[in-house]
Design a protein around this motif. Structure first.
Motif, PDB file in Angstrom:
ATOM      1  N   LEU A  36      -0.845   9.211 -11.886  1.00 36.93           N
ATOM      2  CA  LEU A  36      -2.166   8.762 -12.340  1.00 36.93           C
ATOM      3  C   LEU A  36      -2.218   8.651 -13.870  1.00 36.93           C
ATOM      4  N   TYR A  69      -1.487   0.540  -4.359  1.00 36.62           N
ATOM      5  CA  TYR A  69      -1.460   1.904  -3.817  1.00 36.62           C
ATOM      6  C   TYR A  69      -2.090   2.946  -4.761  1.00 36.62           C
ATOM      7  N   GLY A  70      -2.808   2.466  -5.765  1.00 35.06           N
ATOM      8  CA  GLY A  70      -3.468   3.397  -6.677  1.00 35.06           C
ATOM      9  C   GLY A  70      -4.471   4.266  -5.929  1.00 35.06           C
ATOM     10  N   PHE A  95      -2.691   7.287  -4.258  1.00 35.68           N
ATOM     11  CA  PHE A  95      -2.306   8.406  -5.117  1.00 35.68           C
ATOM     12  C   PHE A  95      -3.541   9.121  -5.683  1.00 35.68           C
TER      13      PHE A  95
END
Lengths: 136, 365
Positions: B56, B80-81, B84
């Motif tokens: 991040l 895919y942020g 996470f």
């Protein structure tokens, strides 16, 4: 297939699947996001750049220099040196663009004069009216 | 091919000897159950937090003008942020839950007694630091929930006489929650607290490896009642080797941990993200309902219930100190089987019941 071998194969398959399930999103995550192309136009006043001078501006997040060449008119060039990305500066006494990092020199058309760079500076289209210059 | 690779590694690292020394020859006590793996699960959960936190950090910008937008970009634009970010968010809550269960288990097994006092103290200190990491982490997305939770949290120490105002001011870096607070919390969340937590993990694990895992008092009720005056490592010859027996239990619990994590991610992705968490922090507008995270609901409700603020915060401080130094308060040779110690059992159950009641009360009040 023996029981032990089956277990080993299953474990290897599950382990690999789990690993890929993490590594794939992680690798995608690390790819930098694409910059959105901006279609904005930038307009500057002609009076701001008398003949033989230049003005440094930021156009679509890129450093650009607009030069008023004596006898040849206006031109907009990217200031990013095509060698290693340092910013070139306008040398009004010698009418050329000079990169401070490795002494690369470009003429006022953006072509390489001397130094390690091999490609010319990026040129931006200009629309010139009686009072204004529009870049983009 | 695979065998050759293993041999290549074996020649250079001595993997076989390493596994023999630290896993096969390291024996776990008879009756070591799934509960005994909770410390390991906490470690795995911490590693997950560290990895997702570092990821991040690649896109997060710790500035009041950019923090909220950068988190929204991570969630909505970076591939895919969202995954996470949610793992970090949900994982942070699960780690607190696992530590609480681990602490309760160790307490009910009376495993903190001599010679394991430092192990307990380091564990409780880690718990406090993880809570601090949660407090500092909630401000970083610069959303309404985090901003106002931080405002409330950093006001509470101010109730303490003499030092209270100083603590509040130190936390905020000024009179109010501002960009300075964000910088401070960011430094604490990503550098200072993790360094201390890792140091404590090393101490905690080292002590467990040196002393050996504690035996369940119900299996060997009188094993630890004899006075201990010199270092004695519990070899657990009657138990099983850590590898593969206990390692398989650990592996199973790791799968349980990930199952819980992904169950919440899949079916309740907004469990720990209220609607205000999607609104940028506004210092001029307090949301109608602002509550702390679930693990702070009990102290929150306690302070709300007790009319005297100083008394409320003092009770929490006293409870925290007692929890930290409990092995030294329960140092008498009364044995480890809690079933034979009705007073201790009653105390533990009362505290757990009170904590649960206050948490539920805080949730619905």
């Amino acid at each position: 297939m023996e029981r032990r071998q089956l277990l080993k194969t299953s474990l290897a398959f599950l382990g690999t699947t789990t690993l890929i399930s993490f590594v794939y999103p992680a690798s995608k995550f690390l790819i930098p996001p694409k910059r959105r192309a901006k279609d904005t136009l930038l307009t500057i006043n002609k009076d701001e750049i008398p003949p033989g001078t230049a003005k440094e501006i930021i156009y679509n997040e890129t450093p650009v220099v607009v030069i008023n060449r004596r006898g040849s008119g206006f031109i907009a060039l990217s200031r990013i040196c095509t060698h290693l990305g340092c910013l070139v500066g306008y040398d009004k006494f010698n009418s050329k663009l000079v990169c401070p990092c490795h002494a690369g020199e470009f003429d006022l058309e953006g072509n390489v004069l001397t130094g390690p760079a091999t490609k010319p500076l990026l040129r931006y289209p200009l629309k010139i009216t009686s009072d204004e210059i529009t870049i983009g | 091919m695979w065998g050759k690779l293993i041999h290549w590694i074996e020649v250079r690292i001595g993997l076989e000897e390493l596994v023999n020394k630290h896993l096969r020859n390291y024996r776990t006590p008879k009756g070591a159950t799934f509960w005994s793996t909770l410390g390991f699960i906490t470690l795995i959960a911490f590693i997950v937090q560290a990895i997702t936190g570092i990821m991040l950090l690649l896109y997060y910008i710790p500035h009041p003008d950019h923090a909220f937008k950068s988190v929204q970009t991570i969630t909505n634009e970076i591939p895919y942020g969202w995954l996470f970010r949610l793992i970090h968010n949900v994982g942070g809550n699960i780690i607190v839950g696992v530590i609480i269960i681990h602490l309760a288990h160790v307490f009910l097994r009376v495993s903190y007694k001599k010679p394991r006092e430092i192990t307990w103290v380091s564990g409780v200190l880690m718990f406090f630091l993880v809570l601090l990491a949660c407090i500092t982490g909630q401000l970083l997305p610069w959303h309404q929930t985090g901003f106002w939770q931080t405002t409330v949290t950093s006001t509470i120490p101010g109730f303490l006489p003499v030092i209270g105002e100083g603590i509040s001011s130190y936390m905020r870096g000024g009179e109010f929650v501002t960009g300075i607070t964000l910088s401070r919390f960011f430094s604490f969340h990503v550098v200072i607290l993790p360094v201390f937590i890792v140091a404590l993990i090393f101490l905690h694990v080292m002590l467990i490896r040196r002393q050996g895992l504690s035996t369940s008092p119900s299996i060997e009720p009188d094993a630890d009642t004899a006075p201990i005056d010199e270092f004695r490592r519990e070899a657990h010859l009657e138990g099983q080797p850590c590898f593969p027996h206990f390692s398989l239990k650990r592996l199973f619990m790791v799968m349980v941990y990930f199952s819980v994590l992904f169950f919440v991610l899949t079916f309740f992705p907004n469990l720990f993200l209220p609607p205000e968490a999607n609104m940028q922090a506004d210092p001029l507008m307090t949301p109608e309902s602002i509550r702390p995270a679930w693990y702070f609901l009990a102290p929150y409700q306690l302070i709300k219930t007790i009319p005297n603020d100083i008394l409320g915060i003092s009770l929490i401080v006293i409870f925290s100190v007692i929890l930290l130094i409990w092995p030294f308060l329960d140092a008498k040779d009364a044995g480890r089987n809690i079933r034979r110690r009705p007073m201790l059992l009653s105390l533990a159950l009362i505290v757990l019941a009170l904590w649960t009641i206050l948490t539920i009360w805080g949730m619905y009040s």
